[in-house]
Design a protein around this motif. Sequence first.
Motif, mmCIF file in Angstrom:
data_model
loop_
_atom_site.group_PDB
_atom_site.id
_atom_site.type_symbol
_atom_site.label_atom_id
_atom_site.label_comp_id
_atom_site.label_asym_id
_atom_site.label_seq_id
_atom_site.Cartn_x
_atom_site.Cartn_y
_atom_site.Cartn_z
ATOM 1 N N ASN A 25 0.793 -1.232 0.000
ATOM 2 C CA ASN A 25 0.000 0.000 0.000
ATOM 3 C C ASN A 25 0.830 1.288 0.000
ATOM 4 O O ASN A 25 0.285 2.362 -0.234
ATOM 5 N N TYR A 26 2.126 1.205 0.294
ATOM 6 C CA TYR A 26 2.966 2.410 0.310
ATOM 7 C C TYR A 26 3.734 2.607 -0.996
ATOM 8 O O TYR A 26 4.557 3.516 -1.094
ATOM 9 N N GLN A 27 3.508 1.753 -1.966
ATOM 10 C CA GLN A 27 4.259 1.877 -3.217
ATOM 11 C C GLN A 27 3.854 3.131 -3.994
ATOM 12 O O GLN A 27 2.729 3.623 -3.830
ATOM 13 N N GLY A 60 7.851 -3.794 -2.852
ATOM 14 C CA GLY A 60 7.664 -3.416 -1.447
ATOM 15 C C GLY A 60 9.048 -3.260 -0.874
ATOM 16 O O GLY A 60 9.949 -2.777 -1.568
ATOM 17 N N VAL A 61 9.247 -3.682 0.364
ATOM 18 C CA VAL A 61 10.607 -3.708 0.909
ATOM 19 C C VAL A 61 11.012 -5.176 1.099
ATOM 20 O O VAL A 61 10.174 -6.069 1.066
ATOM 21 N N TYR A 62 12.316 -5.383 1.313
ATOM 22 C CA TYR A 62 12.864 -6.734 1.164
ATOM 23 C C TYR A 62 12.220 -7.782 2.062
ATOM 24 O O TYR A 62 11.936 -8.893 1.620
ATOM 25 N N CYS A 86 13.957 -2.218 5.086
ATOM 26 C CA CYS A 86 13.128 -1.553 6.095
ATOM 27 C C CYS A 86 14.004 -1.346 7.332
ATOM 28 O O CYS A 86 14.439 -2.321 7.949
ATOM 29 N N PRO A 87 14.287 -0.081 7.674
ATOM 30 C CA PRO A 87 15.162 0.164 8.821
ATOM 31 C C PRO A 87 14.615 -0.431 10.121
ATOM 32 O O PRO A 87 15.392 -0.823 10.989
ATOM 33 N N LEU A 88 13.302 -0.539 10.222
ATOM 34 C CA LEU A 88 12.726 -1.165 11.422
ATOM 35 C C LEU A 88 13.099 -2.651 11.454
ATOM 36 O O LEU A 88 13.561 -3.174 12.473
ATOM 37 N N VAL A 113 6.018 -8.762 11.632
ATOM 38 C CA VAL A 113 6.449 -9.297 10.333
ATOM 39 C C VAL A 113 7.582 -8.453 9.725
ATOM 40 O O VAL A 113 8.350 -8.941 8.902
ATOM 41 N N ASN A 114 7.705 -7.191 10.181
ATOM 42 C CA ASN A 114 8.817 -6.332 9.737
ATOM 43 C C ASN A 114 10.099 -6.789 10.436
ATOM 44 O O ASN A 114 10.644 -6.121 11.315
ATOM 45 N N THR A 115 10.586 -7.972 10.053
ATOM 46 C CA THR A 115 11.831 -8.530 10.582
ATOM 47 C C THR A 115 12.461 -9.348 9.451
ATOM 48 O O THR A 115 11.764 -9.739 8.505
ATOM 49 N N CYS A 171 9.912 2.610 13.578
ATOM 50 C CA CYS A 171 9.935 2.983 12.167
ATOM 51 C C CYS A 171 10.212 4.481 12.084
ATOM 52 O O CYS A 171 9.445 5.275 12.645
ATOM 53 N N PRO A 172 11.285 4.887 11.401
ATOM 54 C CA PRO A 172 11.603 6.318 11.364
ATOM 55 C C PRO A 172 10.505 7.176 10.732
ATOM 56 O O PRO A 172 10.363 8.355 11.072
ATOM 57 N N VAL A 173 9.741 6.578 9.828
ATOM 58 C CA VAL A 173 8.687 7.354 9.137
ATOM 59 C C VAL A 173 7.525 7.630 10.094
ATOM 60 O O VAL A 173 7.049 8.772 10.211
HETATM 61 FE FE1 SF4 Z 1 7.154 0.498 6.860
HETATM 62 FE FE2 SF4 Z 1 8.645 2.191 8.222
HETATM 63 FE FE3 SF4 Z 1 9.742 -0.030 7.298
HETATM 64 FE FE4 SF4 Z 1 9.061 1.931 5.622
HETATM 65 S S1 SF4 Z 1 10.606 2.033 7.238
HETATM 66 S S2 SF4 Z 1 8.633 -0.243 5.366
HETATM 67 S S3 SF4 Z 1 7.222 2.717 6.581
HETATM 68 S S4 SF4 Z 1 8.139 0.122 8.830
#
Ligand code: SF4
Length: 303
Positions: A25-27, A60-62, A86-88, A113-115, A171-173
Amino acid sequence: MDQDQLREEIVRLKQEKKAIIFAHNYQPAEIQDIADIVGDSLELSRLAAQVEARLIVFAGVYFMAETAKILAPPKKVIVPEPQAGCPLADNISRSELQALKKKFPGRKVVSYVNTTAEVKAETDVCCTSANAVSLVSSLPDEEIIFVPDRNLASFVRQKTGKQIIAWDGCCPVHEEIRAEHLLEAKEVCPEAEIWAHPECRPEVLEKADRVLSTGQMIKEARITKATEIIIATETGLLHRLRQENPDKKFYPARAEAICQEMKKNNLEKIYLALLEEKPEVIIDEETVAQARSAIDRMVQFVS
Ligand code: SF4
Ligand code: 13P
């Protein structure tokens, strides 16, 4: 090639190669518009295993593409931009999680899941922002290790009353969306509801009318009676919200809330990835086997 030619070539190659394009959804809008499936992390994970396709192009991200690969090992998963991280997700390593587990033995590990796949391999169960609260509630355990997002952990702690040992990542954003941004947005549109993603700071979530994942925002926008909504998440979501609900008004809580990693993808990279069928996501079999059960539990969990 100009943008129209790229679009035509992508459609042609997609058919020729029996490929499916997934987009988060962020693309960027032009990628969402060409994708076969646009969704949140949970929706895309569930569908990765279900869709009939030889090839998945994951925009998306990796870590998202990695999750798709773990769920669908026979499918070829390619990423248009392998540097989109994804920095997170990168905030905690496998060895750091191993050390945390040693410090708090016997605690179940719930990983957002952001791992990375390696961190998932050390995890009992994964969750997304869409099911974190209900999934943690469903566990019999009262003390849980939760990584890597401290804001989602704090939201889960507040909603479940469980003792959550949280990793100090964010998440920095979403971290840059502040309570004052909501106040400013409210001054411009006082009647608007505020919807926030649970990766936002606790003081932002406190001010929100609803706390929702990106997919939940999409679904709720279709049925809500609210006609003006301030959206506290990455601004890429506004494209679909506006496209699907032309009768409603959506405002970003912070116009600069842009995930630069998500925006590393573009049409040209999608075209090249499809043409060359690379770069491919490759994960060693042992890590896939170790990470699989934690992701399966997340995907099968019905909140
Ligand atoms: Fe989502 Fe933040 Fe990672 Fe970007 S940096 S993919 S907005 S968690
Ligand atoms: P969703 O799970 O809501 O899609 O969010 C993923 C993400 O990266 C949020 O920053």
